[in-house]
Design a protein around this motif. Structure first.
Motif, PDB file in Angstrom:
ATOM      1  N   TYR A 201       0.895  -1.232   0.250  1.00  0.00           N
ATOM      2  CA  TYR A 201       0.036   0.303   0.048  1.00  0.00           C
ATOM      3  C   TYR A 201       0.969   1.323  -0.139  1.00  0.00           C
ATOM      4  O   TYR A 201       0.269   2.342  -0.099  1.00  0.00           O
ATOM      5  CB  TYR A 201      -0.876   0.024   1.230  1.00  0.00           C
ATOM      6  N   SER A 202       2.148   1.108   0.222  1.00  0.00           N
ATOM      7  CA  SER A 202       3.036   2.153   0.238  1.00  0.00           C
ATOM      8  C   SER A 202       3.316   3.157  -1.086  1.00  0.00           C
ATOM      9  O   SER A 202       3.948   3.950  -1.235  1.00  0.00           O
ATOM     10  CB  SER A 202       4.320   1.855   1.031  1.00  0.00           C
ATOM     11  N   GLU A 203       3.112   2.290  -2.081  1.00  0.00           N
ATOM     12  CA  GLU A 203       3.648   2.669  -3.246  1.00  0.00           C
ATOM     13  C   GLU A 203       2.663   2.581  -4.487  1.00  0.00           C
ATOM     14  O   GLU A 203       1.955   1.647  -4.451  1.00  0.00           O
ATOM     15  CB  GLU A 203       5.230   2.341  -3.626  1.00  0.00           C
ATOM     16  N   ASN A 204       2.767   3.316  -5.490  1.00  0.00           N
ATOM     17  CA  ASN A 204       1.856   2.946  -6.630  1.00  0.00           C
ATOM     18  C   ASN A 204       2.279   1.997  -7.607  1.00  0.00           C
ATOM     19  O   ASN A 204       3.234   2.449  -8.443  1.00  0.00           O
ATOM     20  CB  ASN A 204       1.543   4.160  -7.436  1.00  0.00           C
ATOM     21  N   TRP A 205       2.277   0.693  -7.346  1.00  0.00           N
ATOM     22  CA  TRP A 205       2.910  -0.429  -7.851  1.00  0.00           C
ATOM     23  C   TRP A 205       2.513  -0.468  -9.537  1.00  0.00           C
ATOM     24  O   TRP A 205       3.150  -0.888 -10.344  1.00  0.00           O
ATOM     25  CB  TRP A 205       2.997  -1.590  -7.320  1.00  0.00           C
ATOM     26  N   SER A 206       1.241  -0.132  -9.689  1.00  0.00           N
ATOM     27  CA  SER A 206       0.753  -0.120 -11.073  1.00  0.00           C
ATOM     28  C   SER A 206       1.462   0.948 -11.954  1.00  0.00           C
ATOM     29  O   SER A 206       2.008   0.432 -12.937  1.00  0.00           O
ATOM     30  CB  SER A 206      -0.879   0.271 -11.118  1.00  0.00           C
ATOM     31  N   GLU A 207       1.861   1.774 -11.468  1.00  0.00           N
ATOM     32  CA  GLU A 207       2.483   3.202 -12.316  1.00  0.00           C
ATOM     33  C   GLU A 207       3.938   2.620 -12.494  1.00  0.00           C
ATOM     34  O   GLU A 207       4.457   2.743 -13.582  1.00  0.00           O
ATOM     35  CB  GLU A 207       2.660   4.251 -11.432  1.00  0.00           C
ATOM     36  N   PHE A 208       4.597   1.748 -11.578  1.00  0.00           N
ATOM     37  CA  PHE A 208       5.721   1.298 -11.316  1.00  0.00           C
ATOM     38  C   PHE A 208       5.994   0.411 -12.748  1.00  0.00           C
ATOM     39  O   PHE A 208       6.783   0.336 -13.551  1.00  0.00           O
ATOM     40  CB  PHE A 208       6.335   0.583 -10.297  1.00  0.00           C
ATOM     41  N   VAL A 209       5.168  -0.664 -12.717  1.00  0.00           N
ATOM     42  CA  VAL A 209       5.260  -1.938 -13.669  1.00  0.00           C
ATOM     43  C   VAL A 209       4.838  -1.250 -15.150  1.00  0.00           C
ATOM     44  O   VAL A 209       5.744  -1.472 -16.149  1.00  0.00           O
ATOM     45  CB  VAL A 209       4.617  -2.974 -13.495  1.00  0.00           C
ATOM     46  N   ARG A 210       4.054  -0.343 -15.163  1.00  0.00           N
ATOM     47  CA  ARG A 210       3.470   0.288 -16.454  1.00  0.00           C
ATOM     48  C   ARG A 210       4.831   1.004 -16.893  1.00  0.00           C
ATOM     49  O   ARG A 210       5.174   0.955 -18.131  1.00  0.00           O
ATOM     50  CB  ARG A 210       2.434   1.241 -16.261  1.00  0.00           C
ATOM     51  N   LYS A 211       5.364   1.815 -16.043  1.00  0.00           N
ATOM     52  CA  LYS A 211       6.770   2.654 -16.299  1.00  0.00           C
ATOM     53  C   LYS A 211       7.546   1.875 -16.934  1.00  0.00           C
ATOM     54  O   LYS A 211       8.363   2.135 -18.238  1.00  0.00           O
ATOM     55  CB  LYS A 211       7.110   3.627 -15.210  1.00  0.00           C
ATOM     56  N   ILE A 212       7.898   0.618 -16.525  1.00  0.00           N
ATOM     57  CA  ILE A 212       9.141  -0.032 -16.805  1.00  0.00           C
ATOM     58  C   ILE A 212       8.713  -0.736 -18.703  1.00  0.00           C
ATOM     59  O   ILE A 212       9.403  -0.747 -19.160  1.00  0.00           O
ATOM     60  CB  ILE A 212       9.270  -1.398 -16.070  1.00  0.00           C
ATOM     61  N   SER A 213       7.651  -1.052 -18.727  1.00  0.00           N
ATOM     62  CA  SER A 213       7.115  -1.617 -20.012  1.00  0.00           C
ATOM     63  C   SER A 213       7.209  -0.288 -21.152  1.00  0.00           C
ATOM     64  O   SER A 213       7.674  -0.572 -22.252  1.00  0.00           O
ATOM     65  CB  SER A 213       5.760  -2.008 -20.050  1.00  0.00           C
ATOM     66  N   PHE A 214       6.804   0.716 -20.425  1.00  0.00           N
ATOM     67  CA  PHE A 214       6.654   2.181 -21.337  1.00  0.00           C
ATOM     68  C   PHE A 214       8.002   2.301 -21.849  1.00  0.00           C
ATOM     69  O   PHE A 214       8.701   2.838 -23.125  1.00  0.00           O
ATOM     70  CB  PHE A 214       6.153   3.073 -20.686  1.00  0.00           C
ATOM     71  N   LEU A 215       9.162   2.381 -20.804  1.00  0.00           N
ATOM     72  CA  LEU A 215      10.470   2.661 -21.132  1.00  0.00           C
ATOM     73  C   LEU A 215      11.262   1.933 -22.173  1.00  0.00           C
ATOM     74  O   LEU A 215      11.783   1.969 -22.794  1.00  0.00           O
ATOM     75  CB  LEU A 215      11.452   2.959 -19.687  1.00  0.00           C
ATOM     76  N   THR A 216      10.741   0.437 -21.895  1.00  0.00           N
ATOM     77  CA  THR A 216      11.353  -0.805 -22.681  1.00  0.00           C
ATOM     78  C   THR A 216      11.025  -0.512 -24.095  1.00  0.00           C
ATOM     79  O   THR A 216      11.587  -0.480 -25.206  1.00  0.00           O
ATOM     80  CB  THR A 216      10.744  -2.253 -22.411  1.00  0.00           C
ATOM     81  N   GLU A 217       9.955  -0.098 -24.188  1.00  0.00           N
ATOM     82  CA  GLU A 217       9.169   0.186 -25.892  1.00  0.00           C
ATOM     83  C   GLU A 217       9.762   1.229 -26.348  1.00  0.00           C
ATOM     84  O   GLU A 217      10.348   1.146 -27.610  1.00  0.00           O
ATOM     85  CB  GLU A 217       7.535   0.501 -25.697  1.00  0.00           C
ATOM     86  N   LYS A 218      10.177   2.420 -25.574  1.00  0.00           N
ATOM     87  CA  LYS A 218      11.053   3.573 -26.086  1.00  0.00           C
ATOM     88  C   LYS A 218      12.319   3.032 -26.258  1.00  0.00           C
ATOM     89  O   LYS A 218      12.932   3.716 -27.425  1.00  0.00           O
ATOM     90  CB  LYS A 218      10.763   4.548 -25.035  1.00  0.00           C
ATOM     91  N   MET A 219      12.742   2.198 -25.598  1.00  0.00           N
ATOM     92  CA  MET A 219      14.310   1.795 -26.125  1.00  0.00           C
ATOM     93  C   MET A 219      14.352   1.159 -27.435  1.00  0.00           C
ATOM     94  O   MET A 219      15.401   1.089 -28.106  1.00  0.00           O
ATOM     95  CB  MET A 219      14.647   0.788 -24.936  1.00  0.00           C
ATOM     96  N   LEU A 220      13.280   0.701 -27.812  1.00  0.00           N
ATOM     97  CA  LEU A 220      13.171  -0.028 -29.564  1.00  0.00           C
ATOM     98  C   LEU A 220      13.642   1.154 -30.272  1.00  0.00           C
ATOM     99  O   LEU A 220      14.285   0.740 -31.393  1.00  0.00           O
ATOM    100  CB  LEU A 220      11.842  -0.507 -29.962  1.00  0.00           C
ATOM    101  N   HIS A 221      13.547   2.225 -30.095  1.00  0.00           N
ATOM    102  CA  HIS A 221      13.772   3.456 -31.139  1.00  0.00           C
ATOM    103  C   HIS A 221      14.739   4.319 -30.515  1.00  0.00           C
ATOM    104  O   HIS A 221      15.214   5.411 -30.861  1.00  0.00           O
ATOM    105  CB  HIS A 221      12.652   4.231 -31.338  1.00  0.00           C
ATOM    106  N   SER A 222      15.528   4.071 -29.317  1.00  0.00           N
ATOM    107  CA  SER A 222      16.696   5.155 -28.679  1.00  0.00           C
ATOM    108  C   SER A 222      17.648   4.994 -29.663  1.00  0.00           C
ATOM    109  O   SER A 222      18.400   3.868 -29.844  1.00  0.00           O
ATOM    110  CB  SER A 222      16.648   4.806 -27.362  1.00  0.00           C
ATOM    111  N   SER A 223      18.417   6.100 -29.695  1.00  0.00           N
ATOM    112  CA  SER A 223      19.596   6.105 -30.237  1.00  0.00           C
ATOM    113  C   SER A 223      20.848   5.979 -29.321  1.00  0.00           C
ATOM    114  O   SER A 223      20.831   6.276 -28.008  1.00  0.00           O
ATOM    115  CB  SER A 223      19.753   7.206 -31.346  1.00  0.00           C
ATOM    116  N   PHE A 224      22.038   5.879 -29.809  1.00  0.00           N
ATOM    117  CA  PHE A 224      23.203   5.908 -29.021  1.00  0.00           C
ATOM    118  C   PHE A 224      23.893   7.388 -28.830  1.00  0.00           C
ATOM    119  O   PHE A 224      23.302   8.359 -29.380  1.00  0.00           O
ATOM    120  CB  PHE A 224      24.497   5.317 -29.727  1.00  0.00           C
TER     121      PHE A 224
END
Lengths: 464, 429
Positions: A201-224
């Motif tokens: 109950y101490s943290e918004n875990w839904s947001e945590f897991v969503r954020k990881i997936s979101f960042l992973t998707e973005k990494m598909l297009h990230s450059s060096f």
């Protein structure tokens, strides 16, 4: 449980106390539960319990050591006999630094004990988070883990020490794998917590897991990042990782004494910028809980670097005797099967006076290195050469955080990197990982690491 | 006494109503000598680990613990049963194998190792020093005698194996580096030390290393480095569970993924080697599997579960400890040697020790590691180097820029020759 471990300790001590100059018994009880969900389904529940007893005997400067899994009297008698065989084979003279034999019973903070939280509900939480983490069709694999750990350590010795410590922790891990047009990216992140199931109950875990997936998707297009020498701004987790790998290990006095550490002749010397202060502390908020070490020594807060100057190494009783000092309470073993080694507890840099916004605004061009998804590093303690792979990175231009970049390997030489720090923020956070630990000589122990945001000018960045 | 406890536990499980059960027991007797400078410490461990897997239809529950008391076995079965009931059915789960089977592998057990006392272990330390002619300021030597038992309701299988392993920090000039040796038999152990020693004598001259300059370099990975890089970048991606989950860069076999000079094999049946055993974590016999033949991907590595999904035969690569479920893992990995003599190679970096290879991204093919010890070899001199990130596309390297040298060497469960990688991107000082 308390009665059982004390009975074991007393049985062994009573049997041997007249035949040794010193002996200590360690009893370790470990319970671990992991629930793993994968692609909307419960994948696995791992439940483990480990029980071990260790005996260290000392006579005429020689040491014998043995360990065993059984708790019955037959096993304990075998333990005693094995320890004396080891003692007989020992050819080295040991000296242990003096310490006050403590008596204590301490437990880390928790509100809702893991055993009081039904397994069915734990599974539901993990399944629900896993469903939430699948944010799009690009997420091909999503793993959500829920972990809990309860550890009891009992230490007793012939000179009267009697210490029980109990550590309860919980955590969530999310691993997302995104795939598109043949490109695959994977990101894994853990948040661990000292305490029981109140953490749900101490943290918004839904947001945590969503954020990881979101960042992973973005990494598909990230450059060096650009192929040029530019500073990095390390977030608290990244600087913690860098310090743990590059400085923390080099401060372990067993490595210093054997001449393996580059810091061997550097006590009292300047090894970092003047604004840098670094500590190792056994009890810190959000850190691992090590109030006493595995030699019964109270672990306080050890000042490692003060105003850029190296002030102390980390010691157990043996290295402390060699350096004619006292133990800093850093003797730690993964469990009672293993000998305590000199290990870090919570190793961190203390905050500075920059506001984070000011630090970023003050930066013309740099890479912002977050610890999200950062992989553990490695270091050559004899040269101070370190390396680790960053988490998600961003380009900073003209004081603003801009596009997301690919994960990059970061390397450098520790004293050069620490001496090139020119700004330290006033924020701070500490991290540890319930699912993993730091490995040394085959033993994994949980360690805390962290600090504030810092700007480092001299590191090497790998780009294709 | 031991069998009685197991029998009682199996009866208890039947009474509880479980459909089938698997009890995996490991009993290890370990003698260990560890040292740092002149400080030696000896340690004796008596370890028993138990893994219980309870099966209810397509559901399974798992619990592990140390020690083997009767009450603990019952406690474990109860928890595993509860977990099985709460678990979701896994429609791919094939249940437990109908018949446990052993392969006939020689030299997995050496009485000399089992009976080696602590004084004799000290002699091994001296032998390593004599053979390598190097100082070993720090290290440890372990003898492990393991008995493994696997029980279910209607069958059992067991084996006794030994391992002699050493981890030594060898002093080379001003620096030192860590090296592990490991074998099932005493005889092969010392031979491996000899082979390693012959090739590494020049490390004694490792003084005043310079960082590598940024640019494109030809690099030679010496056998143990080649093995560890291939394990990380390639072999682990051939595990069928990784493929089935989409965590591998590969999806299908019979495609060319490397130059024709590359043939890679997994084998669990090579005598003396630590990757060999008579049965795998599912209780099924180990065997040999060609993974890549002349550059063409021929097979993935399977356990009973992954093989069932693809309706193929297992490759005997199920690996487990008492506290884990069976997963796919390599046994021994062998890369066939080529015809290049490394003595004839010039103007390249010979890499003896790396750090940070775990920082690579294998699914993307990004190979990343740091050179900790190396020599730049020209036709006139050897220049010691340290520092520099090797960062390049591994898949492109094995397709277009790799040459395989002569003379394989065994390092633990890996048998590799030196490998030449051409035109590799290095970020240096």
């Amino acid at each position: 449980m308390k009665e059982i471990v004390k009975e074991i300790g007393n049985y062994v001590i009573k049997k041997i106390e007249n035949f040794v100059s010193y002996a200590d018994v360690r009893v370790h009880m470990f319970r671990f539960l992991v629930i793993k969900t994968e692609n909307r389904k419960l994948k696995e529940i791992q439940a483990k319990e480990k029980y071990s007893v260790a005996l260290r005997v000392m006579q005429n400067g020689k040491i014998g050591f043995a360990s065993i899994t059984g708790f019955n009297k037959k096993s304990l008698d075998k333990l005693i006999s094995n320890a004396f065989s080891s003692l007989k084979a020992c050819s080295t003279n040991f000296e242990l630094a003096e310490r006050k034999p403590e008596k204590a019973e301490v437990c880390s903070n928790f509100k809702l004990h893991p055993c009081k939280f039904p397994l069915e509900e734990k599974i539901l939480i993990c399944e629900e988070l896993n469903k939430i983490s699948i944010t799009s069709a690009k997420i091909k694999v999503s793993e959500t883990w829920l972990g809990e750990m309860e550890e009891i350590r009992y230490f007793t010795s012939t000179d009267g020490a009697d210490i029980i410590t109990k550590f309860i922790s919980t955590g969530i891990k999310q691993t997302s794998v995104a795939k598109e047009n043949g490109r695959i990216q994977k990101l894994s992140e853990t948040k661990s917590n000292v305490g029981g199931y109140e953490f749900v109950y101490s943290e918004n875990w839904s947001e945590f897991v969503r954020k990881i997936s979101f960042l992973t998707e973005k990494m598909l297009h990230s450059s060096f990042p650009p192929k040029e020498k530019i500073p990095v701004i390390l977030d608290p987790k990244s600087i913690g990782l860098l310090l743990h790998e590059s400085l923390g290990h080099a401060c372990e006095a067993d490595l210093v004494f054997s001449g393996s550490s580059l810091l061997k002749n550097m006590l009292g010397e300047k090894i970092a910028s003047e604004s840098v202060n670094i500590y190792d502390s056994g009890v810190e908020e959000n850190g691992v809980f090590v109030p006493y070490d595995d030699e019964g020594v109270k672990k306080g807060k050890t000042e490692i670097v003060k105003n850029g100057v190296l002030k102390s190494f980390l010691h157990n009783r043996e290295t402390a005797a060699k350096f004619s000092t006292t133990s800093t309470g850093n003797a730690r073993a993964e469990n009672a099967f293993m000998l305590p080694l000199v290990r870090q507890t919570n190793f961190f840099m203390s905050p500075g006076d920059y506001k984070l916004e000011e630090l970023i605004e003050d930066t013309k061009k740099a890479i912002y290195v977050s610890g999200i998804g950062a992989k553990g590093g490695e270091t050559n303690v004899s040269t101070g050469y370190f390396t680790f792979t960053s988490g998600v990175c961003y380009l900073i231009e003209n004081g603003e955080i801009k596009k997301q970049l690919a994960q990059i390997p970061i390397s450098g030489f520790v004293t050069e990197a620490l001496s090139s720090i020119d700004a330290i923020a006033n924020d701070f956070s500490l991290h540890f990982n319930i699912f993993l630990g730091c490995k040394k000589e085959g033993q994994r122990v949980k360690v805390g690491f962290g600090g504030p945001h810092v700007r480092v000018n001299k590191v090497m960045i790998g780009v294709l | 006494m031991f069998y009685e406890k197991i029998e009682k536990a199996l009866k208890f499980a039947k009474k509880l109503g479980v459909e089938n059960i698997e009890i995996w027991v490991e009993h290890d007797k370990i003698n260990e000598l560890s040292w740092r400078e002149n400080r030696e410490i000896v340690n004796t461990t008596d370890f028993t680990g138990v893994g219980i897997r309870v099966i209810i239809g397509k559901k399974q529950g798992k619990f592990s613990f140390t020690g083997i008391g009767e009450n603990m076995l019952k406690h474990g079965i109860r928890i595993a049963y509860k977990i099985a009931k709460l678990s979701k059915p896994d429609h791919f789960f094939p249940g437990l194998p109908e018949k446990y089977e052993k392969s006939n592998v020689k030299c997995l057990y050496d009485k000399k190792i089992e009976e080696m006392n602590l004084e004799k272990i000290k002699d091994i330390k001296n032998s390593i020093i004599d053979i390598t002619k190097m100082e070993i300021p720090k290290g440890n030597i372990k003898t492990i005698c393991s008995e493994i038992f696997l029980f279910s309701f209607n069958q059992e299988i067991n084996e006794k194996i030994t391992t002699l392993s050493a981890e030594a920090r060898l002093k080379c000039g001003e620096k030192s580096f860590r090296k592990t040796f490991s074998s099932r038999t005493f005889e092969k152990f010392l031979k491996d030390v000899e082979t390693f020693s012959k090739r590494t004598q020049l490390l004694k001259n490792f003084k005043n290393p310079k960082p590598v300059k940024s640019g494109k370099w030809d690099i030679v990975l010496l056998p143990e480095i080649a093995g560890s890089v291939f394990m990380k970048m390639l072999v682990e991606q051939l595990y069928a569970d990784a493929v089935q989950k989409g965590k591998s860069a590969f999806e299908e076999t019979e495609i060319a993924i490397a130059k024709e000079n590359l043939t890679l094999i997994d084998s669990g049946i090579i005598p003396h080697r630590v990757g060999s055993r008579a049965f795998d974590g599912d209780g099924l016999k180990t065997r040999e599997t060609i993974l890549i033949e002349k550059g063409v991907l021929k097979s993935f590595l399977h356990n009973y579960y992954t093989a069932h999904i693809e309706e193929v035969e297992t490759t005997g690569n199920s690996y487990r400890k008492y506290n884990s479920l069976p997963e796919v893992k390599a046994n021994n990995i062998i890369l066939k040697e080529g015809d290049i003599d490394i003595e004839e190679l010039n103007n390249c970096i010979f890499v003896y020790k790396i750090i940070g290879s775990k920082l690579s991204n294998p699914t993307q093919g990004i190979m990343s590691f740091n050179i900790a010890f190396g020599f730049i070899k020209t036709d006139q001199e050897l220049i010691p180097v340290s520092g520099g990130i090797v960062y390049d596309d591994f898949f492109d390297i094995i397709k277009n820029r790799i040459e395989i040298c002569k003379n394989q060497e065994w390092h633990e469960n890996l048998c590799f020759p030196p490998i030449l990688m051409k035109n590799v991107n290095i970020i240096g000082k």
